[in-house]
Design a protein around this motif. Structure first.
Motif, short mmCIF file in Angstrom:
data_model
loop_
_atom_site.label_atom_id
_atom_site.label_comp_id
_atom_site.label_asym_id
_atom_site.label_seq_id
_atom_site.Cartn_x
_atom_site.Cartn_y
_atom_site.Cartn_z
N LYS A 4 -9.36 12.47 -4.57
CA LYS A 4 -8.83 13.83 -4.63
C LYS A 4 -8.38 14.26 -3.24
O LYS A 4 -8.99 13.92 -2.23
N ILE A 5 -7.31 15.02 -3.20
CA ILE A 5 -6.81 15.55 -1.93
C ILE A 5 -7.67 16.74 -1.55
O ILE A 5 -7.71 17.73 -2.26
N ASP A 6 -8.35 16.62 -0.42
CA ASP A 6 -9.21 17.72 0.03
C ASP A 6 -8.49 18.54 1.11
O ASP A 6 -7.35 18.24 1.49
N GLN A 34 -1.62 16.02 -5.95
CA GLN A 34 -2.64 15.39 -6.78
C GLN A 34 -2.04 14.95 -8.11
O GLN A 34 -2.36 13.86 -8.60
N ARG A 35 -1.15 15.77 -8.68
CA ARG A 35 -0.48 15.37 -9.93
C ARG A 35 0.36 14.12 -9.72
O ARG A 35 0.39 13.23 -10.57
N MET A 36 1.03 14.02 -8.56
CA MET A 36 1.83 12.83 -8.27
C MET A 36 0.94 11.60 -8.16
O MET A 36 1.25 10.53 -8.71
N LEU A 37 -0.17 11.72 -7.45
CA LEU A 37 -1.09 10.60 -7.30
C LEU A 37 -1.68 10.19 -8.64
O LEU A 37 -1.84 8.99 -8.92
N ASP A 38 -2.01 11.16 -9.47
CA ASP A 38 -2.54 10.86 -10.80
C ASP A 38 -1.51 10.11 -11.63
O ASP A 38 -1.84 9.18 -12.37
N LEU A 43 0.56 4.90 -13.88
CA LEU A 43 1.52 3.79 -13.91
C LEU A 43 0.85 2.47 -13.55
O LEU A 43 1.23 1.42 -14.05
N ASN A 44 -0.15 2.51 -12.67
CA ASN A 44 -0.86 1.30 -12.29
C ASN A 44 -1.65 0.70 -13.45
O ASN A 44 -2.01 -0.47 -13.40
N GLU A 45 -1.90 1.48 -14.49
CA GLU A 45 -2.63 0.98 -15.65
C GLU A 45 -1.75 0.11 -16.55
O GLU A 45 -2.26 -0.64 -17.38
#
Length: 97
Positions: A4-6, A34-38, A43-45
């Protein structure tokens, strides 16, 4: 799982990007990042083991023409329009002191 981005990470991003954001803008940016990272994590899945890597979506080919000499040395014709010439070259006023 994506970290998570803190607040500390957001502060570092602001420093590196030389951004000055209000607290509300920082919170909104944090949520969007955070939405972009999620999404990237999602996509990595995907199983891409049978997919050939691409560098372009469409096939690419060399569209440049071959270098072909089309004219001979016509220095005299080119220098014919020069107001001043010296040793087979254009002579121009000196620009550097």
């Amino acid at each position: 799982m994506v970290k998570k981005i803190d607040d500390e990470t957001m502060e570092n991003i602001c420093i590196l990007a030389k951004l000055t954001l209000s607290e509300a803008e920082k919170e909104k940016a944090k949520e969007e990042m955070q939405r972009m990272l999620d999404y990237v994590e999602k996509l990595n899945e995907l199983d891409t083991s049978g997919v050939k890597p691409l560098s372009h979506l469409f096939p690419s080919h060399n569209i440049f023409r071959e270098d072909v000499i089309t004219s001979q040395d016509n220095r005299d014709a080119l220098l014919g329009n020069a107001p001043e010439k010296k040793d087979g070259q254009f002579q121009v006023p000196k620009t550097i002191g």
